[in-house]
Design a protein around this motif. Structure first.
Motif, PDB file in Angstrom:
ATOM      1  N   ASN A   1      45.147  34.734  34.509  1.00 48.95           N
ATOM      2  CA  ASN A   1      45.266  35.295  35.652  1.00 48.95           C
ATOM      3  C   ASN A   1      44.074  35.771  36.460  1.00 48.95           C
ATOM      4  O   ASN A   1      44.097  36.804  37.325  1.00 48.95           O
ATOM      5  N   ASN A   2      42.943  35.343  35.921  1.00 52.95           N
ATOM      6  CA  ASN A   2      41.449  35.462  36.493  1.00 52.95           C
ATOM      7  C   ASN A   2      41.826  34.605  37.565  1.00 52.95           C
ATOM      8  O   ASN A   2      42.497  33.870  37.902  1.00 52.95           O
ATOM      9  N   THR A   3      40.792  35.094  38.830  1.00 50.62           N
ATOM     10  CA  THR A   3      40.805  34.370  39.816  1.00 50.62           C
ATOM     11  C   THR A   3      40.023  33.052  39.934  1.00 50.62           C
ATOM     12  O   THR A   3      39.222  32.770  38.691  1.00 50.62           O
ATOM     13  N   LYS A   4      40.201  32.221  40.842  1.00 46.84           N
ATOM     14  CA  LYS A   4      39.662  30.778  40.793  1.00 46.84           C
ATOM     15  C   LYS A   4      37.994  30.993  40.594  1.00 46.84           C
ATOM     16  O   LYS A   4      37.487  30.296  39.936  1.00 46.84           O
ATOM     17  N   GLU A   5      37.494  32.014  41.273  1.00 49.28           N
ATOM     18  CA  GLU A   5      36.078  32.147  41.104  1.00 49.28           C
ATOM     19  C   GLU A   5      35.706  32.583  39.748  1.00 49.28           C
ATOM     20  O   GLU A   5      34.555  32.268  39.330  1.00 49.28           O
ATOM     21  N   GLU A   6      36.215  33.456  39.009  1.00 51.37           N
ATOM     22  CA  GLU A   6      36.148  33.952  37.657  1.00 51.37           C
ATOM     23  C   GLU A   6      36.191  32.728  36.823  1.00 51.37           C
ATOM     24  O   GLU A   6      35.282  32.532  36.015  1.00 51.37           O
ATOM     25  N   GLN A   7      37.250  31.756  37.046  1.00 48.03           N
ATOM     26  CA  GLN A   7      37.386  30.844  36.091  1.00 48.03           C
ATOM     27  C   GLN A   7      36.213  29.736  36.386  1.00 48.03           C
ATOM     28  O   GLN A   7      35.749  28.982  35.337  1.00 48.03           O
TER      29      GLN A   7
END
Length: 163
Positions: free
Chosen positions: A83-89
């Motif tokens: 459930n990390n953000t798209k940016e974190e991933q």
């Protein structure tokens, strides 16, 4: 269900689907903002690796391990969900050179469907699901200690057996 995080008990909300049952459908976005559904892979075995936070050591190790295995195992779809953000991933993938399918569950829909959300952490529990060609769960492992790596070999044996 209770698991531990570095020895401290935390509660997972919901009910995990059982081995032998149809895997719950989900729709999540990947790093290209495309909607990916479990039903997209009917006819193909799927290994779903669930990690609490891609930016932590064990989650990083787990994701890199399955990324390496995905390159060696034909006929299986490997997916990592956090459930990390798209940016974190995306930042993690760029830094680690990983190109596998990462899906982000920022809305909590996967966590609800698979009974893996830990409210006090705001994260998913660590787990692995193997789903056969017909959409049934044939292997499920929820890590009792979130800070420990899962049993990769057992999950890989199961998914290789149903290719």
């Amino acid at each position: 269900m209770k698991v531990t995080k570095k020895g401290e008990a935390v509660e997972i909300v919901g009910i995990q689907p059982e081995v032998g049952t149809k895997a719950p459908e989900f729709s999540l976005k990947n790093l290209n903002d495309e909607v990916v559904k479990l039903s997209d892979f009917v006819g193909t075995p799927v290994l779903i690796s669930v990690v609490p936070d891609i930016d932590t050591r064990i989650c990083s190790l787990q994701t890199k391990r399955f990324n390496q295995e995905a390159a060696k195992v034909e006929g299986v779809k490997f997916i990592t969900i956090s459930n990390n953000t798209k940016e974190e991933q995306a930042n993690w993938c760029a830094a680690e050179g990983v190109d596998m399918e990462l899906l982000h569950d920022t809305e909590g829909t996967f966590g609800d469907a698979y009974g893996l959300f830990i409210p006090e952490m705001g994260r998913l529990a660590r787990g692995i699901f193997v789903i056969d060609k017909d959409g049934k769960i044939i292997y499920e492992a929820i890590s009792q200690e979130i800070a420990e790596e899962p049993d990769y070999n057992q999950a890989l044996e199961k998914v290789k057996a149903v290719r």
